[in-house]
Design a protein around this motif. Structure first.
Motif, short mmCIF file in Angstrom:
data_model
loop_
_atom_site.label_atom_id
_atom_site.label_comp_id
_atom_site.label_asym_id
_atom_site.label_seq_id
_atom_site.Cartn_x
_atom_site.Cartn_y
_atom_site.Cartn_z
N SER A 190 26.19 4.90 -18.91
CA SER A 190 24.83 5.25 -18.49
C SER A 190 24.63 5.03 -16.99
O SER A 190 25.23 4.14 -16.38
N GLU A 191 23.79 5.85 -16.39
CA GLU A 191 23.48 5.72 -14.97
C GLU A 191 22.76 4.40 -14.70
O GLU A 191 22.92 3.80 -13.64
N GLU A 192 21.97 3.95 -15.68
CA GLU A 192 21.23 2.70 -15.51
C GLU A 192 22.19 1.51 -15.36
O GLU A 192 21.96 0.62 -14.54
N TRP A 193 23.25 1.51 -16.15
CA TRP A 193 24.22 0.41 -16.05
C TRP A 193 24.99 0.47 -14.74
O TRP A 193 25.23 -0.55 -14.08
N LYS A 194 25.39 1.67 -14.35
CA LYS A 194 26.14 1.83 -13.10
C LYS A 194 25.30 1.34 -11.92
O LYS A 194 25.81 0.69 -11.00
N LYS A 195 24.01 1.63 -11.96
CA LYS A 195 23.12 1.19 -10.89
C LYS A 195 22.97 -0.33 -10.90
O LYS A 195 22.96 -0.97 -9.85
N GLU A 196 22.87 -0.91 -12.08
CA GLU A 196 22.72 -2.36 -12.22
C GLU A 196 23.96 -3.09 -11.69
O GLU A 196 23.86 -4.09 -11.00
N VAL A 197 25.12 -2.56 -12.01
CA VAL A 197 26.38 -3.15 -11.56
C VAL A 197 26.44 -3.13 -10.02
O VAL A 197 26.82 -4.12 -9.38
N GLU A 198 26.03 -2.02 -9.45
CA GLU A 198 26.03 -1.90 -7.99
C GLU A 198 25.02 -2.86 -7.36
O GLU A 198 25.30 -3.52 -6.36
N THR A 199 23.84 -2.95 -7.95
CA THR A 199 22.79 -3.84 -7.44
C THR A 199 23.25 -5.30 -7.45
O THR A 199 22.95 -6.06 -6.51
N GLN A 200 23.98 -5.69 -8.48
CA GLN A 200 24.42 -7.07 -8.59
C GLN A 200 25.65 -7.38 -7.74
O GLN A 200 26.03 -8.54 -7.59
N GLY A 201 26.25 -6.36 -7.16
CA GLY A 201 27.43 -6.58 -6.33
C GLY A 201 28.70 -6.78 -7.14
O GLY A 201 29.69 -7.33 -6.64
N TRP A 202 28.69 -6.31 -8.39
CA TRP A 202 29.87 -6.40 -9.23
C TRP A 202 30.71 -5.14 -9.09
O TRP A 202 30.31 -4.18 -8.43
N GLU A 203 31.85 -5.15 -9.72
CA GLU A 203 32.67 -3.94 -9.82
C GLU A 203 32.84 -3.61 -11.29
O GLU A 203 33.12 -4.48 -12.11
N MET A 204 32.66 -2.34 -11.61
CA MET A 204 32.79 -1.90 -13.00
C MET A 204 34.24 -1.97 -13.44
O MET A 204 35.14 -1.52 -12.73
N GLU A 205 34.48 -2.57 -14.57
CA GLU A 205 35.80 -2.54 -15.18
C GLU A 205 35.62 -2.70 -16.68
O GLU A 205 35.54 -3.81 -17.19
N TYR A 206 35.56 -1.58 -17.37
CA TYR A 206 35.29 -1.58 -18.81
C TYR A 206 36.58 -1.54 -19.62
O TYR A 206 37.48 -0.75 -19.33
N LYS A 207 36.66 -2.40 -20.61
CA LYS A 207 37.72 -2.34 -21.62
C LYS A 207 37.03 -2.46 -22.97
O LYS A 207 36.17 -3.32 -23.16
N ASN A 208 37.42 -1.62 -23.92
CA ASN A 208 36.84 -1.75 -25.25
C ASN A 208 37.42 -2.98 -25.94
O ASN A 208 38.30 -3.67 -25.41
N GLY A 209 36.93 -3.28 -27.13
CA GLY A 209 37.33 -4.50 -27.81
C GLY A 209 38.82 -4.67 -27.99
O GLY A 209 39.37 -5.75 -27.74
N LYS A 210 39.49 -3.63 -28.39
CA LYS A 210 40.93 -3.70 -28.64
C LYS A 210 41.70 -3.97 -27.35
O LYS A 210 42.56 -4.86 -27.28
N ASP A 211 41.38 -3.21 -26.29
CA ASP A 211 42.07 -3.38 -25.01
C ASP A 211 41.72 -4.73 -24.37
O ASP A 211 42.55 -5.36 -23.71
N PHE A 212 40.49 -5.16 -24.55
CA PHE A 212 40.04 -6.44 -24.01
C PHE A 212 40.82 -7.58 -24.64
O PHE A 212 41.26 -8.51 -23.95
N LYS A 213 41.03 -7.53 -25.93
CA LYS A 213 41.77 -8.58 -26.62
C LYS A 213 43.22 -8.64 -26.12
O LYS A 213 43.77 -9.73 -25.89
N THR A 214 43.82 -7.49 -25.92
CA THR A 214 45.18 -7.44 -25.38
C THR A 214 45.24 -8.05 -23.99
O THR A 214 46.15 -8.83 -23.66
N PHE A 215 44.24 -7.72 -23.17
CA PHE A 215 44.15 -8.26 -21.81
C PHE A 215 44.02 -9.78 -21.83
O PHE A 215 44.65 -10.50 -21.05
#
Length: 338
Positions: free
Chosen positions: A294-319
Protein backbone atom coordinates in the motif's frame (compact mmCIF):
# COMPACT_ATOMS: atom_id res chain seq x y z
CA UNK A 1 6.56 -25.76 9.60
CA UNK A 2 4.05 -23.81 11.61
CA UNK A 3 1.87 -26.76 12.57
CA UNK A 4 -0.42 -25.95 9.69
CA UNK A 5 -3.09 -28.39 8.68
CA UNK A 6 -4.62 -28.80 5.29
CA UNK A 7 -8.15 -27.54 5.55
CA UNK A 8 -10.80 -28.46 3.02
CA UNK A 9 -12.77 -25.53 1.70
CA UNK A 10 -16.52 -25.77 2.29
CA UNK A 11 -18.54 -24.12 -0.40
CA UNK A 12 -21.36 -22.04 1.05
CA UNK A 13 -24.50 -22.54 -0.97
CA UNK A 14 -27.85 -20.77 -1.09
CA UNK A 15 -27.54 -17.01 -1.53
CA UNK A 16 -30.58 -16.22 0.59
CA UNK A 17 -30.49 -19.19 2.93
CA UNK A 18 -30.84 -18.41 6.62
CA UNK A 19 -28.49 -21.18 7.68
CA UNK A 20 -25.17 -21.43 5.91
CA UNK A 21 -22.27 -23.84 6.19
CA UNK A 22 -19.14 -22.49 7.82
CA UNK A 23 -16.39 -21.15 5.56
CA UNK A 24 -12.85 -22.02 6.51
CA UNK A 25 -9.63 -20.00 6.26
CA UNK A 26 -11.42 -16.82 7.23
CA UNK A 27 -13.13 -16.45 3.87
CA UNK A 28 -16.30 -14.42 3.84
CA UNK A 29 -19.48 -16.49 3.70
CA UNK A 30 -22.42 -15.64 1.45
CA UNK A 31 -24.32 -14.41 4.52
CA UNK A 32 -21.69 -11.73 5.15
CA UNK A 33 -20.34 -13.44 8.29
CA UNK A 34 -16.58 -13.78 8.66
CA UNK A 35 -14.07 -16.00 10.40
CA UNK A 36 -10.91 -14.69 12.06
CA UNK A 37 -10.60 -12.04 13.39
CA UNK A 38 -13.85 -11.81 15.31
CA UNK A 39 -12.80 -9.40 18.07
CA UNK A 40 -10.38 -6.60 18.97
CA UNK A 41 -6.69 -7.25 18.29
CA UNK A 42 -3.63 -6.18 20.26
CA UNK A 43 -0.13 -5.55 18.96
CA UNK A 44 2.44 -5.51 21.75
CA UNK A 45 5.60 -3.41 21.85
CA UNK A 46 7.76 -5.16 24.50
CA UNK A 47 9.24 -1.84 25.67
CA UNK A 48 8.34 1.60 26.89
CA UNK A 49 7.11 4.36 24.60
CA UNK A 50 9.40 6.07 22.11
CA UNK A 51 11.69 3.25 21.02
CA UNK A 52 11.89 1.33 17.77
CA UNK A 53 9.44 -1.40 18.79
CA UNK A 54 6.89 1.13 19.96
CA UNK A 55 7.17 3.17 16.75
CA UNK A 56 6.92 0.05 14.60
CA UNK A 57 3.86 -1.27 16.43
CA UNK A 58 2.08 2.09 16.22
CA UNK A 59 2.87 2.52 12.52
CA UNK A 60 1.72 -1.04 11.80
CA UNK A 61 -1.59 -0.50 13.63
CA UNK A 62 -2.09 2.98 12.20
CA UNK A 63 -1.78 1.93 8.56
CA UNK A 64 -3.79 -1.27 8.99
CA UNK A 65 -6.59 0.87 10.40
CA UNK A 66 -6.29 3.67 7.83
CA UNK A 67 -6.38 1.27 4.90
CA UNK A 68 -9.25 -0.72 6.47
CA UNK A 69 -7.33 -3.94 5.83
CA UNK A 70 -8.43 -5.05 9.29
CA UNK A 71 -12.08 -4.58 10.29
CA UNK A 72 -11.63 -5.19 14.01
CA UNK A 73 -10.29 -2.54 16.45
CA UNK A 74 -6.51 -2.54 16.83
CA UNK A 75 -4.61 -1.29 19.86
CA UNK A 76 -0.94 -1.06 20.86
CA UNK A 77 0.15 -2.26 24.29
CA UNK A 78 3.52 -1.46 25.87
CA UNK A 79 5.04 -4.25 27.97
CA UNK A 80 8.54 -3.10 29.08
CA UNK A 81 11.02 -5.17 31.04
CA UNK A 82 14.34 -6.91 30.46
CA UNK A 83 14.76 -5.71 26.89
CA UNK A 84 11.75 -7.77 25.83
CA UNK A 85 12.55 -10.86 27.95
CA UNK A 86 9.79 -10.20 30.50
CA UNK A 87 7.13 -10.06 27.81
CA UNK A 88 8.47 -13.16 26.04
CA UNK A 89 8.21 -15.21 29.24
CA UNK A 90 4.55 -14.23 29.49
CA UNK A 91 3.74 -14.61 25.80
CA UNK A 92 5.45 -17.97 25.32
CA UNK A 93 3.63 -19.51 28.27
CA UNK A 94 0.27 -17.72 28.53
CA UNK A 95 -0.53 -16.75 24.93
CA UNK A 96 0.53 -19.90 23.11
CA UNK A 97 -2.75 -20.06 21.18
CA UNK A 98 -3.90 -16.43 21.45
CA UNK A 99 -4.44 -15.46 17.81
CA UNK A 100 -5.64 -12.00 18.86
CA UNK A 101 -2.33 -10.87 20.36
CA UNK A 102 0.64 -10.19 18.09
CA UNK A 103 3.92 -8.45 18.87
CA UNK A 104 6.76 -6.68 17.12
CA UNK A 105 10.42 -7.42 17.70
CA UNK A 106 13.89 -7.26 16.19
CA UNK A 107 17.23 -9.02 16.83
CA UNK A 108 16.70 -9.15 20.64
CA UNK A 109 14.21 -12.00 20.18
CA UNK A 110 17.28 -13.98 19.10
CA UNK A 111 19.93 -12.29 21.25
CA UNK A 112 18.08 -12.62 24.57
CA UNK A 113 17.79 -16.35 24.03
CA UNK A 114 21.50 -16.81 23.29
CA UNK A 115 23.26 -14.41 25.66
CA UNK A 116 24.68 -15.41 29.03
CA UNK A 117 23.62 -12.50 31.25
CA UNK A 118 19.86 -12.05 31.67
CA UNK A 119 19.23 -15.02 29.45
CA UNK A 120 15.67 -15.71 28.31
CA UNK A 121 14.66 -19.35 27.87
CA UNK A 122 12.28 -18.21 25.13
CA UNK A 123 13.08 -16.99 21.64
CA UNK A 124 11.66 -16.80 18.13
CA UNK A 125 11.16 -20.57 18.09
CA UNK A 126 8.44 -20.03 20.69
CA UNK A 127 6.51 -17.87 18.23
CA UNK A 128 5.11 -17.94 14.72
CA UNK A 129 7.09 -15.45 12.59
CA UNK A 130 4.59 -13.60 10.39
CA UNK A 131 6.64 -11.06 8.43
CA UNK A 132 9.72 -8.88 8.36
CA UNK A 133 8.58 -5.31 7.70
CA UNK A 134 11.63 -3.06 7.68
CA UNK A 135 15.31 -2.73 8.27
CA UNK A 136 17.09 -0.03 10.24
CA UNK A 137 20.65 0.49 11.40
CA UNK A 138 22.43 1.19 14.65
CA UNK A 139 23.67 4.65 15.62
CA UNK A 140 26.35 5.90 18.01
CA UNK A 141 24.86 9.06 19.47
CA UNK A 142 26.03 11.91 21.74
CA UNK A 143 24.46 15.20 22.83
CA UNK A 144 24.76 18.06 20.39
CA UNK A 145 27.10 19.93 22.76
CA UNK A 146 29.37 16.90 23.31
CA UNK A 147 33.08 17.40 22.71
CA UNK A 148 33.02 14.40 20.38
CA UNK A 149 32.56 15.44 16.75
CA UNK A 150 33.35 12.12 15.10
CA UNK A 151 33.78 8.45 15.89
CA UNK A 152 37.59 8.60 15.93
CA UNK A 153 37.74 11.18 18.74
CA UNK A 154 35.39 9.05 20.82
CA UNK A 155 37.33 5.85 20.23
CA UNK A 156 40.64 7.57 21.02
CA UNK A 157 39.34 8.36 24.52
CA UNK A 158 37.85 4.89 24.91
CA UNK A 159 41.24 3.34 24.09
CA UNK A 160 42.96 5.44 26.75
CA UNK A 161 40.42 4.55 29.45
CA UNK A 162 37.66 2.09 28.40
CA UNK A 163 35.67 2.58 31.62
CA UNK A 164 35.76 6.38 31.64
CA UNK A 165 32.62 6.99 29.58
CA UNK A 166 29.11 5.75 30.28
CA UNK A 167 27.46 4.05 27.32
CA UNK A 168 23.72 3.46 27.50
CA UNK A 169 20.96 1.82 25.52
CA UNK A 170 17.36 0.74 25.64
CA UNK A 171 18.08 -2.95 26.21
CA UNK A 172 19.76 -5.17 28.77
CA UNK A 173 23.48 -6.06 28.80
CA UNK A 174 24.26 -8.39 25.93
CA UNK A 175 21.24 -7.22 23.96
CA UNK A 176 20.99 -5.24 20.75
CA UNK A 177 21.68 -1.69 21.99
CA UNK A 178 24.60 -3.01 24.03
CA UNK A 179 26.06 -4.78 20.99
CA UNK A 180 25.64 -1.60 18.93
CA UNK A 181 27.28 0.47 21.68
CA UNK A 182 30.36 -1.73 21.95
CA UNK A 183 30.69 -2.82 18.32
CA UNK A 184 32.83 0.13 17.07
CA UNK A 185 35.20 -0.13 20.05
CA UNK A 186 35.41 -3.90 19.63
CA UNK A 187 36.12 -3.48 15.91
CA UNK A 188 38.85 -0.98 16.85
CA UNK A 189 40.61 -3.45 19.12
CA UNK A 190 39.19 -2.47 22.54
CA UNK A 191 38.14 -5.17 25.02
CA UNK A 192 34.35 -4.66 25.03
CA UNK A 193 33.98 -6.14 28.51
CA UNK A 194 35.78 -3.09 29.94
CA UNK A 195 33.25 -0.56 28.64
CA UNK A 196 30.68 0.78 31.11
CA UNK A 197 27.16 0.13 29.84
CA UNK A 198 23.90 1.14 31.54
CA UNK A 199 20.61 -0.34 30.32
CA UNK A 200 17.19 1.31 30.17
CA UNK A 201 13.76 0.00 29.22
CA UNK A 202 13.44 1.29 25.68
CA UNK A 203 15.23 3.73 23.40
CA UNK A 204 13.12 6.64 24.66
CA UNK A 205 14.47 6.26 28.20
CA UNK A 206 18.03 5.92 26.91
CA UNK A 207 17.74 9.19 24.98
CA UNK A 208 16.31 10.88 28.09
CA UNK A 209 19.35 9.66 30.04
CA UNK A 210 21.66 11.09 27.39
CA UNK A 211 19.92 14.47 27.33
CA UNK A 212 19.91 14.52 31.13
CA UNK A 213 23.69 13.95 31.26
CA UNK A 214 23.28 10.50 32.82
CA UNK A 215 25.08 8.93 29.86
CA UNK A 216 27.89 10.10 27.58
CA UNK A 217 27.00 7.96 24.57
CA UNK A 218 24.06 5.81 23.55
CA UNK A 219 23.84 2.95 21.10
CA UNK A 220 20.42 2.85 19.51
CA UNK A 221 18.69 2.69 16.13
CA UNK A 222 18.80 5.55 13.66
CA UNK A 223 15.02 5.94 13.42
CA UNK A 224 14.65 6.47 17.18
CA UNK A 225 16.87 9.57 17.16
CA UNK A 226 15.58 11.13 13.96
CA UNK A 227 13.34 13.72 15.65
CA UNK A 228 15.99 14.60 18.26
CA UNK A 229 18.46 15.04 15.43
CA UNK A 230 16.13 17.40 13.56
CA UNK A 231 15.57 19.35 16.79
CA UNK A 232 19.31 19.84 17.18
CA UNK A 233 19.52 17.94 20.48
CA UNK A 234 21.83 15.09 19.48
CA UNK A 235 24.70 14.28 17.14
CA UNK A 236 25.14 10.94 15.38
CA UNK A 237 28.83 10.07 15.27
CA UNK A 238 28.30 7.00 13.11
CA UNK A 239 25.73 4.59 11.78
CA UNK A 240 26.24 0.85 11.32
CA UNK A 241 24.93 0.94 7.74
CA UNK A 242 27.13 -0.38 4.91
CA UNK A 243 26.76 2.96 3.14
CA UNK A 244 25.18 6.35 3.81
CA UNK A 245 21.42 6.48 4.15
CA UNK A 246 19.26 8.50 1.80
CA UNK A 247 16.99 11.52 2.20
CA UNK A 248 17.08 13.49 5.44
CA UNK A 249 19.73 11.18 6.87
CA UNK A 250 22.19 11.45 4.01
CA UNK A 251 24.65 13.53 6.06
CA UNK A 252 25.11 10.89 8.75
CA UNK A 253 28.56 9.25 8.46
CA UNK A 254 28.94 5.50 8.65
CA UNK A 255 31.43 3.76 10.90
CA UNK A 256 32.79 2.04 7.81
CA UNK A 257 33.72 5.29 6.07
CA UNK A 258 35.61 6.29 9.23
CA UNK A 259 37.73 3.17 9.01
CA UNK A 260 35.78 1.03 11.49
CA UNK A 261 34.22 -2.21 10.21
CA UNK A 262 31.12 -2.14 12.38
CA UNK A 263 28.03 -3.06 10.37
CA UNK A 264 24.81 -4.10 12.10
CA UNK A 265 21.38 -4.36 10.49
CA UNK A 266 18.31 -4.00 12.68
CA UNK A 267 15.32 -5.76 11.14
CA UNK A 268 11.85 -5.38 12.58
CA UNK A 269 9.06 -7.86 12.19
CA UNK A 270 5.72 -9.14 13.42
CA UNK A 271 5.15 -12.37 15.32
CA UNK A 272 2.18 -14.42 16.46
CA UNK A 273 1.81 -17.16 19.07
CA UNK A 274 3.65 -20.46 18.70
CA UNK A 275 0.46 -22.43 18.08
CA UNK A 276 -1.31 -19.88 15.91
CA UNK A 277 -4.22 -21.38 14.00
CA UNK A 278 -3.97 -22.11 10.31
CA UNK A 279 -6.82 -19.67 9.68
CA UNK A 280 -5.14 -16.82 11.57
CA UNK A 281 -1.75 -17.46 9.93
CA UNK A 282 -3.24 -17.36 6.43
CA UNK A 283 -5.17 -14.22 7.32
CA UNK A 284 -2.06 -12.34 8.43
CA UNK A 285 0.05 -13.66 5.55
CA UNK A 286 -2.45 -12.20 3.10
CA UNK A 287 -3.15 -9.00 5.07
CA UNK A 288 0.48 -8.03 5.70
CA UNK A 289 1.31 -8.69 2.05
CA UNK A 290 -1.39 -6.17 1.11
CA UNK A 291 -0.17 -3.75 3.77
CA UNK A 292 3.41 -3.55 2.53
CA UNK A 293 2.22 -2.91 -1.03
CA UNK A 294 0.00 0.00 0.00
CA UNK A 295 1.05 3.59 -0.66
CA UNK A 296 0.12 4.44 2.93
CA UNK A 297 2.68 1.99 4.30
CA UNK A 298 5.40 3.11 1.90
CA UNK A 299 4.83 6.70 2.99
CA UNK A 300 4.91 5.73 6.68
CA UNK A 301 8.19 3.86 6.25
CA UNK A 302 9.72 6.89 4.55
CA UNK A 303 8.40 9.27 7.22
CA UNK A 304 9.93 7.17 10.00
CA UNK A 305 13.30 7.00 8.27
CA UNK A 306 13.19 3.22 7.89
CA UNK A 307 14.00 1.13 4.87
CA UNK A 308 11.44 -1.28 3.47
CA UNK A 309 12.45 -4.91 3.57
CA UNK A 310 9.52 -7.32 3.45
CA UNK A 311 9.77 -11.06 3.95
CA UNK A 312 6.70 -13.26 4.28
CA UNK A 313 6.38 -15.68 7.18
CA UNK A 314 8.17 -18.57 5.52
CA UNK A 315 11.12 -16.51 4.26
CA UNK A 316 11.31 -14.61 7.55
CA UNK A 317 11.64 -17.84 9.52
CA UNK A 318 14.46 -19.01 7.25
CA UNK A 319 16.21 -15.65 7.69
CA UNK A 320 15.89 -15.89 11.50
CA UNK A 321 17.58 -19.28 11.46
CA UNK A 322 20.53 -17.74 9.61
CA UNK A 323 20.60 -14.65 11.85
CA UNK A 324 20.70 -16.88 14.92
CA UNK A 325 24.02 -18.36 13.78
CA UNK A 326 25.47 -14.87 13.19
CA UNK A 327 24.40 -13.59 16.62
CA UNK A 328 25.82 -16.69 18.31
CA UNK A 329 29.19 -16.00 16.69
CA UNK A 330 29.18 -12.34 17.77
CA UNK A 331 28.19 -13.11 21.36
CA UNK A 332 30.91 -15.72 21.60
CA UNK A 333 33.44 -13.17 20.32
CA UNK A 334 32.58 -10.74 23.11
CA UNK A 335 32.29 -13.43 25.79
CA UNK A 336 28.55 -13.03 26.27
CA UNK A 337 27.18 -16.30 24.92
CA UNK A 338 25.44 -18.62 27.37
Amino acid sequence: MFGLKKVSMIICAGALALTLGACSSGEKAASGSTGYPTKALTVVAPSGAGGGWDLTARSFVKVLSETKLVDQPLTVENKPGGGGAVFMAEYATQDVQNNDRLFVNSPPVIINNLKKEGNSPYGYKNTTPLAQLTKDYGAIVVKEDSKYKDLKSLLDDVKKDPGKLTFAGGSAPGSMDHLISILPAYADGVDPTKLKYVSYDGGGEAITALLGNNADVIGTDVSSVKEFLKAGKVRVLATTAPERLQGELKDLPTAKEQGIEAEFTIWRGVFGPEKMSDEAYKYWDKTINKLVQSEEWKKEVETQGWEMEYKNGKDFKTFLEEQEKQVQTLLEAVGMAK
